[in-house]
Design a protein around this motif. Structure first.
Motif, mmCIF file in Angstrom:
data_model
loop_
_atom_site.group_PDB
_atom_site.id
_atom_site.type_symbol
_atom_site.label_atom_id
_atom_site.label_comp_id
_atom_site.label_asym_id
_atom_site.label_seq_id
_atom_site.Cartn_x
_atom_site.Cartn_y
_atom_site.Cartn_z
ATOM 1 N N PHE A 208 10.178 0.734 -2.509
ATOM 2 C CA PHE A 208 9.638 -0.938 -2.196
ATOM 3 C C PHE A 208 10.461 -1.807 -3.100
ATOM 4 O O PHE A 208 11.266 -2.915 -2.590
ATOM 5 N N VAL A 209 11.442 -1.649 -3.861
ATOM 6 C CA VAL A 209 12.535 -1.789 -4.988
ATOM 7 C C VAL A 209 13.513 -1.824 -4.199
ATOM 8 O O VAL A 209 13.999 -2.902 -4.434
ATOM 9 N N ARG B 207 0.700 -1.562 0.752
ATOM 10 C CA ARG B 207 0.030 0.383 -0.379
ATOM 11 C C ARG B 207 1.278 1.242 -0.073
ATOM 12 O O ARG B 207 1.524 1.787 0.923
ATOM 13 N N PHE B 208 0.361 2.667 -0.885
ATOM 14 C CA PHE B 208 1.469 3.473 -1.104
ATOM 15 C C PHE B 208 0.393 4.070 -0.289
ATOM 16 O O PHE B 208 -0.447 4.989 -0.589
ATOM 17 N N ASP B 209 0.666 6.136 0.457
ATOM 18 C CA ASP B 209 0.213 6.255 1.182
ATOM 19 C C ASP B 209 0.664 7.679 0.523
ATOM 20 O O ASP B 209 2.162 8.007 0.556
ATOM 21 N N LYS B 210 -0.399 8.535 0.449
ATOM 22 C CA LYS B 210 -0.279 10.453 0.195
ATOM 23 C C LYS B 210 -0.003 10.531 1.672
ATOM 24 O O LYS B 210 0.295 12.534 1.178
ATOM 25 N N SER B 211 -0.894 10.271 2.358
ATOM 26 C CA SER B 211 -1.472 11.292 3.514
ATOM 27 C C SER B 211 -0.033 11.583 4.386
ATOM 28 O O SER B 211 0.510 12.205 5.062
ATOM 29 N N LEU C 173 4.914 9.609 -4.380
ATOM 30 C CA LEU C 173 4.986 8.100 -4.455
ATOM 31 C C LEU C 173 5.841 7.669 -5.324
ATOM 32 O O LEU C 173 6.079 6.312 -4.559
ATOM 33 N N TYR C 174 6.575 8.136 -6.094
ATOM 34 C CA TYR C 174 7.649 7.709 -6.043
ATOM 35 C C TYR C 174 9.462 7.558 -5.730
ATOM 36 O O TYR C 174 9.508 6.376 -6.028
ATOM 37 N N HIS D 181 -0.385 -1.263 -8.523
ATOM 38 C CA HIS D 181 -1.438 -0.406 -8.754
ATOM 39 C C HIS D 181 -1.312 1.146 -8.748
ATOM 40 O O HIS D 181 -1.852 2.563 -8.179
ATOM 41 N N LEU D 182 0.166 1.647 -9.306
ATOM 42 C CA LEU D 182 0.589 2.850 -9.956
ATOM 43 C C LEU D 182 0.625 3.174 -11.583
ATOM 44 O O LEU D 182 0.886 2.063 -12.151
#
Length: 251
Positions: free
Chosen positions: A20-21, A4-8, A13-14, A47-48
């Motif tokens: 992650f990688v 899960r990626f979160d902007k909050s 995001l990048y 999902h990006l």
């Protein structure tokens, strides 16, 4: 389950894609000589958008962790400096004890996992065989000086997963459970940035420089029992070595 990626939290995001990688590479799920998933595969996995994935990968290319080869894909960079250990082999804990350094070890992760193709190749196991994934942090004067990440061959060290690694050194546990002596190690030294996970364990910024020592350690009969990495913060650890020149060779 996809990550899960979160902007909050305000993090781009990048950057989260890079984290992650990077974690997949640092934890040895994705190894050298094999391409990482393609941009399209990462887009589906995470999902990006393509632009976000491309920018995250570009950051790791700029760091020197990945290389992109036209028509072939994106690969983890192969370190170019390797030094087999030919002196007396000591674990880091044994070396610190020999220097009179008082330290504390804390196990932060311990799990039986199934060997990937890369892990199986290094530990000479069948793909899917169980191994012990063990992570420890070593502290001196209450400061983290070392993160140790080990993949341990259970087939040659039966029962080692029940060891108290907070108080027993890994090499001692290996010799006790295998009934053999430690033989030799092969090491590769690479400069890295810490990344979020290891930066958290080492209490340093995720972009701080660290030294990764990738090592494969064998018993005295040549059987590999540990494959993993030791992560050292650049501002807290110094590695020194003493070698002697054999004058008879050059006389």
């Amino acid at each position: 389950m996809p990550p899960r990626f979160d902007k909050s939290d305000g993090e781009l995001l990048y950057v989260q894609v890079s984290d992650f990688v990077r974690e997949k590479i640092y934890s040895k799920e994705w190894g050298v000589d094999e391409p990482i998933p393609s941009e399209h595969e990462l887009m589906e996995m995470l999902h990006l958008s393509r632009g976000t994935v491309q920018k995250g990968i570009r950051q790791l290319v700029d760091e020197g962790l990945l290389v992109q080869q036209r028509g072939r894909g994106t690969f983890v960079v192969q370190p170019i400096m390797a030094r087999p250990s030919s002196n007396r082999l000591l674990s880091f804990g044994e070396s610190m004890s020999a220097q009179g350094i008082t330290f504390e070890t804390k196990v932060v992760e311990r799990e039986i996992r199934k060997a990937s193709a890369l892990c199986a190749e290094n530990l000479q196991l069948e793909v899917g065989s169980p191994f012990l994934y063990l992570c420890r942090v070593r502290y001196v004067l209450n400061r983290a000086v070392m993160f140790i990440e080990s993949h341990i061959n259970l087939s040659v060290c039966p029962g080692i997963e029940r060891s108290d690694f907070d108080n027993e050194a890994l090499f001692a546990a290996v010799e006790r459970t295998s009934g053999r002596q430690i033989g030799r190690s092969e090491m590769v030294y690479t400069a890295r940035t810490a990344g979020k996970v290891r930066g958290g364990y080492l209490d340093c910024d995720e972009h701080a420089p660290v030294l990764e020592i990738d090592q494969l350690v064998r018993l005295d009969d040549g059987t590999p029992f540990e494959w993993g990495s030791v992560w050292l913060p650049a501002n807290r650890c110094v590695i020194s070595n003493e070698t002697r020149r054999d004058s008879a060779i050059y006389s």
